[in-house]
Design an enzyme around this catalytic site. Structure first.
Site, mmCIF file in Angstrom:
data_model
loop_
_atom_site.group_PDB
_atom_site.id
_atom_site.type_symbol
_atom_site.label_atom_id
_atom_site.label_comp_id
_atom_site.label_asym_id
_atom_site.label_seq_id
_atom_site.Cartn_x
_atom_site.Cartn_y
_atom_site.Cartn_z
ATOM 1 N N GLU A 1 17.051 -40.636 26.487
ATOM 2 C CA GLU A 1 16.094 -40.800 27.591
ATOM 3 C C GLU A 1 16.756 -41.151 28.921
ATOM 4 O O GLU A 1 16.556 -42.243 29.467
ATOM 5 C CB GLU A 1 15.039 -41.853 27.234
ATOM 6 C CG GLU A 1 14.101 -41.403 26.146
ATOM 7 C CD GLU A 1 12.986 -42.412 25.869
ATOM 8 O OE1 GLU A 1 13.081 -43.565 26.318
ATOM 9 O OE2 GLU A 1 12.024 -42.036 25.185
ATOM 10 N N GLU B 1 10.373 -38.007 19.451
ATOM 11 C CA GLU B 1 9.813 -39.296 19.045
ATOM 12 C C GLU B 1 8.300 -39.224 19.222
ATOM 13 O O GLU B 1 7.804 -39.115 20.335
ATOM 14 C CB GLU B 1 10.383 -40.425 19.904
ATOM 15 C CG GLU B 1 11.893 -40.539 19.814
ATOM 16 C CD GLU B 1 12.453 -41.683 20.659
ATOM 17 O OE1 GLU B 1 11.667 -42.507 21.163
ATOM 18 O OE2 GLU B 1 13.682 -41.731 20.825
HETATM 19 C C1 GAL Z 1 11.525 -44.640 23.392
HETATM 20 C C2 GAL Z 1 13.003 -44.797 23.026
HETATM 21 C C3 GAL Z 1 13.169 -45.327 21.611
HETATM 22 C C4 GAL Z 1 12.258 -46.491 21.382
HETATM 23 C C5 GAL Z 1 10.845 -46.082 21.662
HETATM 24 C C6 GAL Z 1 9.836 -47.171 21.409
HETATM 25 O O1 GAL Z 1 11.339 -44.587 24.760
HETATM 26 O O2 GAL Z 1 13.676 -43.577 23.131
HETATM 27 O O3 GAL Z 1 14.509 -45.701 21.412
HETATM 28 O O4 GAL Z 1 12.645 -47.541 22.198
HETATM 29 O O5 GAL Z 1 10.735 -45.701 23.007
HETATM 30 O O6 GAL Z 1 8.541 -46.722 21.659
#
Ligand code: GAL
Length: 633
Positions: free
Chosen positions: A144, A315
């Site tokens: 990110e 994710e």
């Molecule tokens: C994302 C990040 C992950 C984790 C997640 C939690 O932004 O890439 O590592 O922190 O959020 O929601």
């Protein structure tokens, strides 16, 4: 293209004894992919030059043996303490000049050469070791870029690199002074070495200076990524990706995407709802457990464009997260719904973040597919259901949408540098147009300004502060019904107002003679319904008036196929503009119940009900947090 599922796993968080069991259960859930490694630097290289590969060798072996394909992340988003101790000035600095301290993540400045050298080392070592590993199926660079406001750094390293960047771009300091208008307030420079970063000034810095810094900062992110990509490519044939965050405009994602084989993004619909959508309280309540109906879809379409068609959700929110102002549970079925929504927009894979909820550290209140005690959390069953459903429709053929919507990161920076009114953001403006198109039942392709416009019936390009002549010519000649404005071509490439006055669009007899920003509670009502809200332009010329205020002031005008909107239309005004364009273009619109959205692939039409209650739509009754699929002939 085949649709698949995956998860994000941190073997280094769990005892070695449970890895086999974890891998087996991932496969049982129907998962194909497992992403690992992206924060593991301190366990891969606990001290300078001392590598500990054994655990990762074992993890890759265990996961691969179970039948999973590994996506391996480079760990550069989390430099360990010893790296920071070795390079104390590698920490990024915030706009107040304060170092962004050690103790979480993303604490590095993209311009720090010493840190970049450390990254080269660890990425080279990783790629040397795993580049041809039989279970390595893809790479992810870093994690990110830009998240936590990290694309921009006001460090000395950034200042020095900015001066070099300026010298290359402008060649002479006289040219820079001219381009920026530095005669104003006696801001002329004698040499590039006198130029500071645009922070800590008494009042606002020159917007040309600020925009140049944003462009430079974006280039630094692309450079940082490219360094990693080149190292990996030389050592591995596996495709390379990066996981973008939602509503992240700190760098040009198209530019970074050009160096990648596919892109991914991280979708947290409930986290975003209060944290990033900018919706009013009523909308937040209505969609508290489902997420705003257009925000995720917008990113699916945007990131499809930055990946040139190849993209995943890396994710996917699995349940409550830990980081928004409030963190409710999704409605039952929502995880399945979000997964299918991504597939409907063309995702190749959806991976859930994370496999098991961690009982320790920052994200202990962030759910996963498993609870901390390894029992199944609700997301597990929903993923399993999707996996079963996927066997019925595993393959998808993408279709070109009837409508193109242009999104330009340079325009986002220009609006951020000079919003002219509180809260006026380019991102929100484009999103409002996207929402209007979706309320009319349309599928949308998002394009970069350089995108191929051929074959679209409608092209919307709101808010493009800078419009090169080449883009104007392509828009007016593309054969589609086109919408531009507000602020189209309002500045030249160096942030000056051009003369003849904007938009200076071929075939459109219209000039913007004055602009004003409005209090949000003082919209300008339009004759026939709707209003211009928050931002308004005075436009004049011989073009046909399409929308006017109740007092007769022209607000939108058309010349040929090009429609210019001289203000920020509210929902009703944008609906009117979309309906008018669609009628002229011969595009059929649908009657959509509130909160219901459509999306078409070449063979399917999906109907998503974002409401917490069942809704009757043209296609039939759709349950809460559910969707229907129509087969297209
Ligand atoms: C994302 C990040 C992950 C984790 C997640 C939690 O932004 O890439 O590592 O922190 O959020 O929601």
């Amino acid at each position: 293209m085949r649709r698949t599922l995956g998860t994000c796993y941190y073997p280094e968080h769990w005892p070695r004894e449970i890895w086999e069991e974890d891998a087996r259960r991932m496969v049982e859930a129907g998962l194909t992919w497992v992403r690992i490694g992206e924060f593991a630097w301190s366990r891969l290289e606990p001290a300078p030059g001392r590598f500990e590969w054994d655990w990762l060798d074992t993890a890759m072996h265990v996961l691969g043996q179970a039948g999973l394909k590994v996506v391996l992340g480079t760990p550069t988003a989390t430099p360990p303490r010893w790296v920071v101790d070795k390079h104390p000035d590698m920490l990024a600095r915030d706009v107040e000049g304060r170092p962004r301290g050690y103790g979480s993540r993303r604490h590095y400045c993209f311009s720090h050469e010493g840190y970049l050298a450390e990254c080269r080392r660890i990425v080279t070592a990783l790629a040397d070791r795993y580049g041809h590993h039989p279970h390595l199926a893809a790479w992810q660079t870093d994690n990110e870029y830009g998240c936590h406001d990290t694309a921009v750094s006001y460090s000395e390293a950034a200042r020095d690199a900015f001066r070099d960047w300026l010298a290359q771009r402008y060649q002479s300091v006289e040219a820079l002074n001219r381009a920026w208008g530095n005669v104003f307030w006696s801001m002329d420079y004698d040499s590039f070495d006198q130029i500071e970063l645009p922070n800590l000034t008494v009042t606002e810095p020159n917007p040309a200076h600020s925009l140049a810094f944003r462009r430079f900062s974006s280039d630094q992110v692309a450079r940082f990524n490219r360094v990693q990509v080149e190292i990996i490519r030389a050592r591995s044939k596996a495709p390379i990706s990066h996981n973008y965050m939602g509503r992240e405009t700190g760098f040009d994602h198209y530019k970074v995407g050009e160096d990648l084989d596919f892109v991914t993004w991280d979708s947290y619909p409930l986290g975003f709802l209060e944290d990033r959508v900018g919706a009013d309280a009523q909308t937040q309540r209505r969609y508290a457990r489902q997420g705003e109906p257009d925000f995720q879809a917008f990113h699916h379409d945007l990131y499809r464009a930055t990946g040139r068609g190849r993209w995943w959700v890396m994710e996917q929110q699995p349940g409550p997260v830990n980081w928004a102002p409030h963190n409710p549970s999704p409605l039952p079925g929502m995880v399945r719904f979000w997964t299918w929504e991504a597939f409907a927009h063309g995702a190749e894979a959806v991976c859930y973040f994370r496999w098991r909820q961690a009982p320790f550290a920052q994200e202990q209140l962030h759910t996963g597919m498993l609870r901390p005690d390894s029992a199944e959390a609700p997301a597990y069953g929903e993923a399993q259901q999707v996996a079963r459903e996927l066997s019925a429709r595993p393959e998808v053929t993408a279709a070109r949408a009837p409508v193109a919507l242009i999104f330009d990161f340079d325009a986002a920076w220009a609006w951020e540098v000079q919003p002219h009114g509180a809260g006026l953001s380019y991102f929100d403006l484009v999103l409002d147009h996207y929402r209007a198109l979706r309320r009319a039942g349309l599928s949308i392709d998002i394009l970069p300004p350089e995108g191929d416009l051929s074959g679209y019936a409608m092209v919307l390009a709101p808010g493009l502060n800078r419009m090169p002549e080449e883009l104007k010519a392509r828009l007016s000649g593309c054969g589609a019904e086109v919408l531009i404005g507000p602020r189209s071509g309002a500045r030249d490439g160096e942030f000056s107002i051009p003369v003849p006055l904007p938009p200076a669009m071929p075939g459109l007899d219209l000039r913007v003679t004055r602009v004003e920003s409005l209090r949000p509670d003082m919209p300008l009502p339009l004759e026939g319904g709707g209003g211009a809200t928050r931002y308004l332009e005075e436009i004049e010329g011989g073009a046909e008036v399409v929308l006017a205020s109740e007092a007769g002031q022209p607000v939108a005008m058309r010349g040929g196929r090009v429609l210019y909107m001289g203000g920020w239309g509210d929902a009703a005004a944008l609906d009117r503009l979309v309906a008018g364009m669609a009628a002229r273009a011969g595009v059929a619109l649908r009657d959509m119940p509130e909160g219901v959205r459509c999306r078409e692939t070449a063979t399917e039409r999906f109907w998503f009900n974002h409401n917490a209650e069942a809704v009757e739509a043209e296609v039939g009754v759709i349950g809460p947090a559910d969707f229907l699929v129509e087969e297209l002939g």
